[in-house]
Scaffold this active site. Structure first.
Site, PDB file in Angstrom:
ATOM      1  N   GLU A 187       0.842  -1.195   0.000  1.00 42.35           N
ATOM      2  CA  GLU A 187       0.000   0.000   0.000  1.00 42.35           C
ATOM      3  C   GLU A 187       0.882   1.252   0.000  1.00 42.35           C
ATOM      4  OE1 GLU A 187      -2.341   0.259   3.554  1.00 42.35           O
ATOM      5  OE2 GLU A 187      -2.960   2.310   3.144  1.00 42.35           O
ATOM      6  N   ASP A 202      -1.118  -1.090   5.660  1.00 42.30           N
ATOM      7  CA  ASP A 202      -0.998  -0.488   6.987  1.00 42.30           C
ATOM      8  C   ASP A 202      -2.007  -1.107   7.946  1.00 42.30           C
ATOM      9  OD1 ASP A 202       0.877   1.180   5.968  1.00 42.30           O
ATOM     10  OD2 ASP A 202      -0.465   2.910   5.725  1.00 42.30           O
ATOM     11  N   ASP A 222      -4.282   0.108   9.701  1.00 35.55           N
ATOM     12  CA  ASP A 222      -5.319   1.082  10.062  1.00 35.55           C
ATOM     13  C   ASP A 222      -6.559   0.840   9.209  1.00 35.55           C
ATOM     14  OD1 ASP A 222      -4.645   1.947   7.567  1.00 35.55           O
ATOM     15  OD2 ASP A 222      -3.797   3.868   8.199  1.00 35.55           O
ATOM     16  N   ASP A 276      -7.841   2.364   6.614  1.00 35.36           N
ATOM     17  CA  ASP A 276      -7.617   2.373   5.165  1.00 35.36           C
ATOM     18  C   ASP A 276      -6.927   1.104   4.709  1.00 35.36           C
ATOM     19  OD1 ASP A 276      -8.834   4.653   4.489  1.00 35.36           O
ATOM     20  OD2 ASP A 276      -7.016   5.897   4.356  1.00 35.36           O
TER      21      ASP A 276
END
Ligand code: 1YM
Length: 643
Positions: A434, A507, A509, A511
Site C-alpha cells: 500500500e 498499513d 489502520d 484504510d
C-alpha cells in the site's frame, strides 16, 4: 411410469452378505495413508469423519435413515450415529466373520460396489470405513438391529475381539466412535467450522436428512442442526440471500436418464459475478467437468432459443454468449452417477464423457419448460442477458487495444513492478504494498533474488459492484493482473502464475483494512484458484517497537507488547506504535515483515466457499443493512485494525 421405475423408488431391503466382495487387507493403508485419504494433515483428518458420515448418508439415500448425529467429544474423539438399518451382524459366508467386521477391516467391502447401485455420497476417494479404522488408535462400533445390540472394538484396525451381542435394544442404527491415530496424524484438533461446512452441504444435497453437529470438547457445548426440506432449492435461497433476485421462482430441474440422476437449481440476481457449484455424488467438483459443460451448453442454447421465440432476434441481431447468460447467475448442479470418474489436478473434475450429453438434454428440456410455464420470469432473464451482451459489445468497441494487450495477453510487465531476478515461480514472492512510500522502503529492503514489489496507489475498484470490462480500466488492477501473469476471466491460467507467494502488505489502520478487503474481493472473484491453492497471504507488520537502552523488540499484538514490557523489568522504556508501513525504514521493514525466517504471514484460505461468498456480498455489495449488522457482529474481531 413403468412398473420397473416404480419398483426402484421403493426402499427395499435386498441386502445379502454374499453380495459383498472382499478385496485386500489394511496394512497398505497404514503404510501409505495419503493414497487413501489424500493427506495426513488437517484435510486428511477431517476426511475420516466424512467417510463415516458418508455411510450414514448412503443409508439415508437408500430411504432407511433420517437422522445423523456427529459429535466431537473431548480428546478429539469422533462419534457418528445414525438411525438406519444397522450394519448387518450375521456371519459373512465367504469370510467366516461378521459382516460388521468385514465392513470395518476389509478394503472396499460394501454391498454397494460392483452391483450397479450408486455409491451415493462417497468421499474424496470414497474409500470406506475400513480406512478410518486402519488409521484410528481405537474404533468402536455399536449396531442396534433386530432387537439386539452388538459391539466390537478395534486397535489400529485390528479387532480386539469378535463382534458380541451385548444386550437387547429397541433402537435401530449404527454408532461408530473413533480416535484418529497420533502415529499417523500430527494434529488431531478438528475444526468445527470445517466439519460444519461439509455437513451443511451434505444436508442441502440430501434433502430432508437431519444432520446434527455437536462439539463437547469444552464446557460450552456448540451445536448446529442442518436439515433442508427444500434441498438445493433452499441452498440457492441461502446463496442469494443478500442479493436482489431477478425472479420470484427458483428454477428447479430434476430428471433422470440412463441411470444418471440430474438435479439443477438456479436463480439470477442483479450482481455481476457467477456462482455455479457442481457436485457428483455429493462430492464438490471444484474443477467442474462434463456435467458443467453439459449445463453451460444447455443454458446458452435454451436462452437463445427462447429469445428467438419471443421475436427479440429480429430487433437485436446478436447471439448471447456463454458469458452473457451466466452473469449474475447462481446455480447448483448435482448429479448422481454409478461410476464417477474424477480427474484433473486435484481429482475434482468429473470426467465421465457420457454425462455431458445427458445433462445437456435434460437441462435444455427443463429450462425450456420453465420458460414456457413462467413467461414473466423468462422475459426478465432474457432481458438481463441482453443487457449484459450490449454492455459487452459496447465495452469491446471502446476498449483500449494497447491496454488489452498488456493486461490480457501478457505483454510487458508494468513499469512500477520491481520484479525479482528469479524466474522460478515456486520460490518467487510478490509483495503488493500500500502506497508509494512503503513501496519504496520495501524495494530497498527486499531480497531482490526472489522478492518482487508492486506498490499500489490508493484504493482499487470495488470489483463486487463492477463489470469485468470496467475493472480492467483500473490501472492498478491491470498492473496487478499483468504482474501475476495468469490473465483473468475466461483467459485465467494458473500455470502461468509468476509467484507462488502473493503477499498483501497494508498499513494496520482502517484504510489498510479497506484496501486489504478490496484486494481479497478481487482475488476471490477473479482469481479464485490462487486462493484455493494457498498462494495468497497477508503480511503482518509489527504494531509496536519497544525500546529500552540498546534493546529493541518488535511486538505484533497488544498482548505481545505487554509481555515484552513486563519482561523488560525496567522503567525506562519507550513504546512506538507503527501506524503505517511508511514509518519503518527499509531495514526495519525487511527485518520485521519480509524476511522469511522472522515474518508472520497469514495464509488466506476459504474453507467454506459459501461463507466466503456471503461475506464478500455483505461487505462489498450494495445492501447497507446486512453490512451494518455484519460489522456490528464482528466489531470485536477487528478492533485492532481501527486504532
Ligand atoms: C455411523 C456409520 O455405517 N451405517 C450403515 C451402514 C450400512 C448399512 C446401514 C446397511 C447397508 C445395507 C444393508 C446395504 C452398511 N452396510 C454395509 C454392508 N453408519 C453406518 N447403515 N443393511 C445395512 O447396503 O445393503 C456396508 S455399510 F456391506 F454390510 F451391507
Amino acid at each position: 411410469m413403468s412398473e420397473e421405475t416404480q419398483d426402484k423408488k421403493e426402499p427395499k431391503n435386498d441386502y445379502s452378505s454374499s453380495n459383498i466382495q472382499i478385496l485386500e487387507g489394511l496394512e497398505a493403508v497404514r503404510k501409505r495413508p495419503g493414497m487413501y485419504i489424500g493427506s495426513t494433515d488437517l484435510p486428511g483428518l477431517h476426511h475420516l469423519v466424512y467417510e463415516i458420515v458418508d455411510n450414514s448418508i448412503d443409508e439415508a439415500m437408500a430411504g432407511f435413515c433420517t437422522n445423523v448425529v456427529c459429535e466431537i467429544l473431548p480428546d478429539n474423539i469422533i462419534s457418528v450415529t445414525d438411525d438406519g438399518r444397522g450394519i448387518p451382524t450375521d456371519i459373512h459366508p465367504k469370510a467366516g466373520i461378521s459382516t460388521v467386521e468385514v465392513v470395518l477391516t476389509k478394503l472396499h467391502a460394501g454391498g454397494k460396489f460392483g452391483d450397479g447401485a450408486y455409491k451415493v455420497s462417497g468421499g474424496l476417494h470414497g474409500v470406506g470405513v475400513s480406512v478410518v479404522n486402519a488409521l484410528s488408535s481405537t474404533l468402536e462400533v455399536r449396531v442396534h438391529r433386530d432387537g439386539k445390540q452388538h459391539y466390537q472394538k478395534f486397535h489400529q484396525g485390528k479387532p480386539a475381539a469378535s463382534l458380541k451381542m451385548v444386550g437387547k435394544s429397541t433402537l435401530r442404527g449404527t454408532n461408530v466412535t473413533f480416535k484418529a491415530d497420533s502415529e499417523i496424524f500430527d494434529n488431531l484438533e478438528y475444526r468445527y467450522d470445517t466439519l460444519a461446512a461439509r455437513l451443511r452441504e451434505l444436508a442441502f444435497l440430501n434433502k430432508g436428512v437431519k444432520i446434527t453437529l455437536r462439539d463437547t470438547r469444552t464446557s460450552e457445548t456448540r451445536e448446529d442442526i442442518f436439515q433442508y426440506k427444500g434441498g438445493i432449492v433452499e441452498f440457492i435461497k441461502v446463496l442469494t440471500e443478500n442479493k436482489h433476485s431477478l425472479s420470484k421462482k427458483t428454477v428447479h430441474i430434476e430428471a433422470e436418464k440412463d441411470d444418471i440422476k440430474v438435479e439443477v437449481a438456479m436463480m439470477y440476481t442483479d450482481t455481476y459475478s457467477e456462482q455455479i457449484l457442481t457436485y457428483a455424488n455429493a462430492i464438490h467438483t471444484r474443477e467442474g467437468g462434463t456435467h458443467l459443460e453439459g449445463y453451460r451448453a444447455a443454458l446458452t442454447r435454451a436462452i437463445n432459443d427462447y429469445k428467438k421465440k419471443l421475436g427479440l432476434d429480429k430487433k437485436n441481431d446478436f447471439a448471447l454468449t456463454g458469458d452473457d447468460v451466466r452473469e449474475g447467475l447462481t446455480a447448483i448442479i448435482s448429479i448422481l452417477i454409478p461410476n464417477p470418474q474424477f480427474e484433473g489436478q486435484t481429482k475434482m473434475k468429473l470426467g465421465n464423457g457420457e454425462v455431458k450429453g445427458i445433462v445437456q438434454s435434460l437441462v435444455f428440456e427443463g429450462l425450456s419448460q420453465f420458460f414456457d410455464e413462467n413467461p414473466a420470469d423468462a422475459k426478465k432473464i432474457i432481458e438481463k442477458c441482453m443487457d449484459t451482451a450490449r454492455a459487452r459489445l459496447a465495452a469491446k468497441k471502446a476498449k483500449d487495444l494497447v491496454r488489452r494487450k498488456s493486461a490480457l495477453e501478457g505483454g510487458g510487465l508494468p513499469g512500477k513492478l520491481a520484479d525479482c531476478t528469479s524466474k522460478d515461480a515456486e520460490i518467487s514472492e510478490l509483495f503488493i504494498v500500500e502506497g508509494d512510500s512503503a513501496g519504496g522502503s520495501a524495494k530497498q529492503g527486499r531480497d531482490r533474488n526472489f522478492q518482487a514489489i508492486l506498490p499500489l496507489k490508493g484504493k482499487i475498484t470495488n470489483v463486487e459492484k463492477t463489470k469485468l470490462e470496467n475493472i480492467l480500466g483500473d490501472t492498478e488492477i491491470s498492473a496487478l493482473i499483468t504482474a501475476i501473469g495468469c490473465g483473468i476471466g475466461s483467459d485465467f491460467d494458473l500455470k502461468k502464475l509468476r509467484y507462488h507467494k502473493i503477499i498483501i502488505m497494508t498499513d494496520a489502520d482502517v484504510d489498510g483494512a479497506h484496501i486489504q478487503t478490496l484486494l481479497l474481493t478481487f482475488f476471490f472473484r477473479h482469481m479464485t484458484p490462487i486462493i484455493e491453492h494457498g498462494f495468497l497471504y497477508i503480511a503482518r507488520p509489527p504494531l509496536y517497537l519497544v525500546s529500552s537502552g540498546k534493546s529493541k523488540e518488535y511486538a505484533y499484538t497488544d498482548e505481545e507488547k505487554d509481555k515484552v514490557v513486563t519482561a523488560l523489568n525496567d522503567k525506562n522504556y519507550y513504546v512506538q506504535r507503527y501506524k503505517g508501513l511508511g514509518e519503518m525504514n527499509p531495514v526495519q521493514l525487511w527485518e520485521t515483515t519480509m524476511i522469511p525466517s522472522n515474518r508472520v504471514l497469514m495464509q488466506v484460505s476459504m474453507d467454506d466457499m459459501i461463507v466466503a461468498e456471503k461475506t464478500f456480498v455483505i461487505l462489498m455489495g450494495d445492501e447497507v443493512e446486512p453490512r451494518r449488522k455484519f460489522i456490528e457482529d464482528n466489531a470485536q474481531k477487528v478492533v485492532e485494525l481501527d486504532i
